[in-house]
Design an enzyme around this catalytic site. Sequence first.
Site, PDB file in Angstrom:
ATOM      1  N   CYS A 190      37.737  75.086  56.392  1.00  0.00           N
ATOM      2  CA  CYS A 190      37.154  73.799  56.015  1.00  0.00           C
ATOM      3  C   CYS A 190      35.832  74.022  55.289  1.00  0.00           C
ATOM      4  CB  CYS A 190      36.914  72.935  57.250  1.00  0.00           C
ATOM      5  SG  CYS A 190      38.428  72.382  58.070  1.00  0.00           S
ATOM      6  N   CYS A 226      34.935  80.033  60.534  1.00  0.00           N
ATOM      7  CA  CYS A 226      36.256  79.864  59.945  1.00  0.00           C
ATOM      8  C   CYS A 226      36.115  79.401  58.495  1.00  0.00           C
ATOM      9  CB  CYS A 226      37.039  78.844  60.763  1.00  0.00           C
ATOM     10  SG  CYS A 226      38.595  78.329  60.015  1.00  0.00           S
ATOM     11  N   ASP A 252      55.318  68.406  38.810  1.00  0.00           N
ATOM     12  CA  ASP A 252      54.626  68.718  40.069  1.00  0.00           C
ATOM     13  C   ASP A 252      54.496  70.241  40.184  1.00  0.00           C
ATOM     14  OD1 ASP A 252      53.470  68.646  42.537  1.00  0.00           O
ATOM     15  OD2 ASP A 252      55.258  67.980  43.614  1.00  0.00           O
ATOM     16  N   CYS A 304      47.414  69.624  42.236  1.00  0.00           N
ATOM     17  CA  CYS A 304      46.593  69.934  43.413  1.00  0.00           C
ATOM     18  C   CYS A 304      45.332  70.704  43.039  1.00  0.00           C
ATOM     19  CB  CYS A 304      47.408  70.722  44.444  1.00  0.00           C
ATOM     20  SG  CYS A 304      48.035  72.308  43.836  1.00  0.00           S
ATOM     21  N   GLU A 347      64.195  73.197  39.706  1.00  0.00           N
ATOM     22  CA  GLU A 347      63.403  73.844  40.755  1.00  0.00           C
ATOM     23  C   GLU A 347      63.719  75.337  40.752  1.00  0.00           C
ATOM     24  OE1 GLU A 347      61.238  75.318  43.664  1.00  0.00           O
ATOM     25  OE2 GLU A 347      60.964  73.277  42.901  1.00  0.00           O
ATOM     26  N   GLN A 364      54.770  68.526  52.067  1.00  0.00           N
ATOM     27  CA  GLN A 364      53.357  68.167  52.205  1.00  0.00           C
ATOM     28  C   GLN A 364      52.946  68.144  53.677  1.00  0.00           C
ATOM     29  OE1 GLN A 364      51.008  67.670  49.960  1.00  0.00           O
ATOM     30  NE2 GLN A 364      52.220  67.692  48.082  1.00  0.00           N
ATOM     31  N   CYS A 397      33.700  70.698  64.249  1.00  0.00           N
ATOM     32  CA  CYS A 397      34.260  71.961  64.722  1.00  0.00           C
ATOM     33  C   CYS A 397      33.146  72.979  64.943  1.00  0.00           C
ATOM     34  CB  CYS A 397      35.267  72.493  63.717  1.00  0.00           C
ATOM     35  SG  CYS A 397      35.940  74.113  64.153  1.00  0.00           S
TER      36      CYS A 397
END
Length: 344
Positions: free
Chosen positions: A74, A71, A271, A298, A229, A176, A63
């Site tokens: 990433c 940016c 999760d 995560c 939840e 996801q 990129c």
Amino acid sequence: MGPVAHGGHCVARVDGRAVFVRHALPGERVVVEVTEGTEGDRFWRADAVEVLAASAHRVPAPCPVAGPGGCGGCDLQHVEVAHQRELKAAVVAEQLRRVAGLDVEVTVEAVPGDVDGLRWRTRQRYARLPDGRTAMRKHRSHDLVPVEDCLIDAHRPPATTVHDVGFEVAEGGFWQVHPGAPTALVDAVLEALDPQPGESALDLFAGVGLFSRFLLERVGDAGRVVAVEGEPAAARLIGVNAPGAEALTGDVAATLAGADVAPEVDLVVLDPPRVGARREVVEAVVARRPRAVAHVACDPAALARDVALFAEHGYRLDGLRALDLFPMTHHVECVARLVPGGRS
């Protein structure tokens, strides 16, 4: 340049001060530009703006706006994709060692749907410049960078079918973004738990019922799945996506404080959001004495903190899979198996 650190940086030392450097690789010699920090700060942030001695794993970023001052989406486009996974594995291992006191060998796996680390993001948000062009934000900034074509944008909506089962997701609700992620996570969780007919399970931070659906299939009519939840729109869809699960809406910790909520279970799926499950939830889980817990995380630091909390209560890490759901970034998803039996 020193080792990779959590967050996609490499660590350098300048007069005893830690400098967290983006766009670098371990072992390189680079010229850095400090982007945050003053003389009195404990650490600085910086960008590698010139490479004097490059790593063998450095590649040209695909990129054109992925480098310093560009940016901020990433972190790792300057790194071979296979080596990106090795760096992420090192970060997960380091966090478990430093925070939880565990020496764990970690391998980060590619997942189906990945093509050279690009075109995987099925949900993408852009900013707009005054002239109408699409843009992304710089790292840790509100400043905008024009982006004609984000190379991790898949330019297609997320697929909500997993193992031939279709899932309903609310508009704007969580799902996801990597096309291979839901299937890979379901497979990893089921592998960790090995649910048996007639068993009971808790699915915590259950979303729209992704894991609940497949837990129900395994435990059968004689089993029981309770899903909790906190987001009402997602919780309402558990009954649609996982008919037969008992869906509870509310804060997970507060809900588990109710003595009548599955006081004993065989299995637990955790999760949690990026901050982790935290002590109150971990203690509520271990009080129910499950034979196995699958912790989906995560954030490696939050996972390590939760693993250390489980260890305080006699649960040990008995397996770990790390999945590359976010190529070109420092993010990595882990599924940890925790079982009773003390420290590993």
